[in-house]
Every structure is written in C-alpha cells, then in structure tokens.
Design an enzyme around this catalytic site. Sequence first.
Site, PDB file in Angstrom:
ATOM      1  N   ASN A 125      13.867  10.385  -4.436  1.00  0.00           N
ATOM      2  CA  ASN A 125      14.458   9.389  -5.334  1.00  0.00           C
ATOM      3  C   ASN A 125      13.625   8.111  -5.368  1.00  0.00           C
ATOM      4  O   ASN A 125      12.882   7.870  -6.303  1.00  0.00           O
ATOM      5  CB  ASN A 125      15.900   9.083  -4.906  1.00  0.00           C
ATOM      6  CG  ASN A 125      16.699   8.471  -6.038  1.00  0.00           C
ATOM      7  OD1 ASN A 125      16.156   7.803  -6.909  1.00  0.00           O
ATOM      8  ND2 ASN A 125      18.002   8.696  -6.031  1.00  0.00           N
ATOM      9  N   ASP A 126      13.704   7.310  -4.298  1.00  0.00           N
ATOM     10  CA  ASP A 126      12.995   6.025  -4.318  1.00  0.00           C
ATOM     11  C   ASP A 126      11.488   6.197  -4.486  1.00  0.00           C
ATOM     12  O   ASP A 126      10.842   5.363  -5.128  1.00  0.00           O
ATOM     13  CB  ASP A 126      13.271   5.256  -3.015  1.00  0.00           C
ATOM     14  CG  ASP A 126      14.727   4.837  -2.892  1.00  0.00           C
ATOM     15  OD1 ASP A 126      15.364   4.635  -3.938  1.00  0.00           O
ATOM     16  OD2 ASP A 126      15.213   4.727  -1.754  1.00  0.00           O
ATOM     17  N   VAL A 127      10.913   7.261  -3.936  1.00  0.00           N
ATOM     18  CA  VAL A 127       9.455   7.417  -3.960  1.00  0.00           C
ATOM     19  C   VAL A 127       8.944   7.846  -5.337  1.00  0.00           C
ATOM     20  O   VAL A 127       7.726   7.915  -5.542  1.00  0.00           O
ATOM     21  CB  VAL A 127       8.977   8.421  -2.892  1.00  0.00           C
ATOM     22  CG1 VAL A 127       9.320   7.928  -1.497  1.00  0.00           C
ATOM     23  CG2 VAL A 127       9.554   9.810  -3.129  1.00  0.00           C
TER      24      VAL A 127
END
Length: 480
Positions: free
Chosen positions: A405-407
Amino acid sequence: MVAILGGLPPSVLAFVYLVAGVLFIQGLRDMTHPRTAPRGNLISAAGMALAVGITVLVTDILSPVLLFAGLLVGAAIGVWLAVTVETTEMPQLVGLFNGFGGGASALVAGAELIDMFGAGSFQIGVTATAALAGIIGSVTFWGSLVAAGKLHGVVDDSAVRYDGEQIVKALFLAVALLAGLHLVARPNLLGAVPLAGWVPSYWVLVAAASVLGVLLVMPIGGADMPVVIALLNSYSGLAAATTGFVLDNSVLIIAGTLVGASGLILTVIMCESMNRSLANVFFGGLGEADGDDDGEMADIYEGNITSTSAEEVEMILDVADRVVIVPGYGMAVAQAQHAVAELAELLEGEGVDVEFGIHPVAGRMPGHMNVLLAEADVPYDKLRELEEINPTFSQTDVVIVIGANDVVNPSANTADSGPIAGMPVLNVGEARTVIVNKRSLSPGFSGVPNPLFAQDNTNMLFGDGKETMQELVNLYKENH
C-alpha cells in the site's frame, strides 16, 4: 567453583576470541546478499557458540552444571521460537531480541558494579562505561518492548504526540546523564547510606533511561516501525560493546561494535528509503498524522474504483509480455508467497518476462519480502530493487500489487507533508495495467489514502491474497 579450563593461558583465550571475531565479520559479510545470508547466519552462530563456550569453560562464574543448564534452557527456548513464530510475527520477535540484548547489558553492568563495590575499589573507566551501558541498555529494552507491542497489536500503533514532548524527553535524558555523572564522580552526598557509592545513582539512571525508552518510541507510528527496529538493533549492539568494556571482554566488544555499526548503517539506508531525517529518528520525531484521512479517502475513492475478478485478470495476463509483481505486508499476512511464486512460474512457462519489484521497507522489517519469496523458491535474480525496477514500469504490461500500500502510493511524490511525503515509492501507476489485490480499500500503516486505487488503469481485485492468487493459478492452468 573452579572453571574447567581455568588454567588456560590468556594468549589461547585471546586467540579463540580472535577466531570468533573473524567468524562474526565473515558472517556479517555473507549476510549482505540474500543468496549467502543463510551461510552467514550459520557462520555467525558458530562464532557466538565458540565465544560463549570458551568463556564458560575458562571463567570461574558459577557451577558449570548450572551454566550449561542455563545454556540448554536458552537454546530450547530459541529453537521453540524459531519453529513456532510465524514469519509475519518475525519483526516483533526481532524487536524483543533487541530488547533482551539491551536489558541484559544493563543488568550485567549493574552486577559488575556490585562486584566492584564488594572489592572496595572503583575505576572511573569502568563506572563510566557501566553508566553508558545502563542508559543505552535500558532505553533499548523498554523501547523495544513498546515497538514489539505496537507491531503485535497489543499497543496502539498510532503516533502518540503531545505538547512539550521533546522537553519531557530532554528532562529524563538529563536525569539519566546526571545520575551517570554522579556514579562516575561519587561525591559523598549520601554519607554512610549502604551502597551509597553507586546504588542510587545507577538505579536512578536505569529508571530515567527506561522511561526515556518508552517516550522515544510511543510517538512513532506503525509506518515508521521498520526504521525504529533497525535503530534499536544498533542500540543493543552499542549496549553490548560498552558492557564488553566494563567486563574487559574483547569478543563482546567486537560483537557489539559490529551489531551497532551494521544496525546504524541499516538505519541510515532505511531513513533514505523513507525520506526520514536520522535526527528525527534519534529523538522520536516520526509519525505525525496529517489531516482528515476519512474525508480525503471518500473524495478520492467515491465513484472512481474499478473492481475486477480473477477471470478478467487471467485474460489480461493472457496477452501480457511483461509482468511485474510487487509484494507487501498483506502477502505475508495471507501467506500467499507460494501461490505468487507458482503464478510467476506459470507465466514464465508461457514466455512472459516476470520480475518482482521489492521496496526496501515493504513489510515490517528490512528484507521481509526477500525472506518470504526465498521461502517460496523464487530465484534471487528475479528480484529487483526500487532503483532498478522503477525505470521499467512504463514498458510493463501488467503490474500485480499484492498486499502493498504505502510503498506504491503516488501521493508520496506530490505531498508537501504527512507520514509518507517525499518517501521514494514504486511508480507502478506508469504500467499499462495495474492489478491491486487487497481485502479492502483500507489505508496502509501510514493511514494515508492511496490515489493509485482510483487511477484509470487500476483494477482492484478484492479478496484474501492466498485464495485469490490460488484461484488465478488454477484458472491459468485450465486455459494453458
């Protein structure tokens, strides 16, 4: 009790310690590459076994029977943890190991001070290093407990911030340092109080550093926890090295210095990968929340999400020439690595070029994805780091994002502030088609909505990672 090898010449003991130190260095060198890392682990473990074994045999500490009983109990606990802890829980286990190392260093330094007091002599060099070991070890122990608790979900993983927090931290650090100075200088403030020479100072130092350890980690959110684990690993090494000076034990100094230095280098690499300031990491200044995420999420996602099915994804893959798979923590939670590896193998069997894009902080500790994919026998030469894979996304037909997600959040490239602002990410949105496998649209550890999910070329494949990938594998087998 007389040590079994108590008559061993000091030169022989020094030589054995030297051999153990060389094994540590060679083991650490092998750990720099996934292919040689298992061998590095074994070499380092052999070095530690050699160092501990010779120390127990030569030093007159306790009954050899009691010592070996302790070693057996410790080894049994280690084996039990190794075979029972899930790979998804490995980060918190590493955090606990860091904490135990720091706590042991603080206790050993205190025990050495007791021996010194009993002998009626104090050496400034020893008391100074004992004070450092007490501060670093206590910070490491309690900070690691909080970090492990956040990773395991028993402590709220959100960033706990409050007005004046840096002043509070500075006060506890000052108390610990002043107690350390008192320990070294030993002014006669307490007169004839029993053990007044060191007891109040050392335990005040330990208590203040323990509170400081908690205060340093509580303000850090889950998204930044990999950096914290790396830093605490470095602290545990420094605590061990300073304890080595207290005990005048060269192999402990070598091992602690290697762990401290490698942990610090890893922390710097992690900071660069997440666009974080090393100074902020030291003072617990990470993890600030940013704005109304729920409202922002609704604005981004509402009416812009395209769902897909395993059947549609199989048809998309059927005409693809190049596929990149981007794993994240969700793959670890679902234990989907074997199904992912099988899908990659099937695609390659049909002549498709398949690679894996690995972000350095994907998962919850450095190398988390590498370990999982190695467990599924994915060849190392198929893994590409962020700098290698990013320029190739524009020539990629399909990117499959599983549990990340964040990456892969493109807002990291445009946001001016927030938990992931400026963090280098995998630019998967540049591919022709992006398939994102997730259970829901929930944000990652940062709590930041992901505009990638609403892009025109993105299809959301909702469902459990393992079940969805296995369904995709079965469909691909049926049609090829």
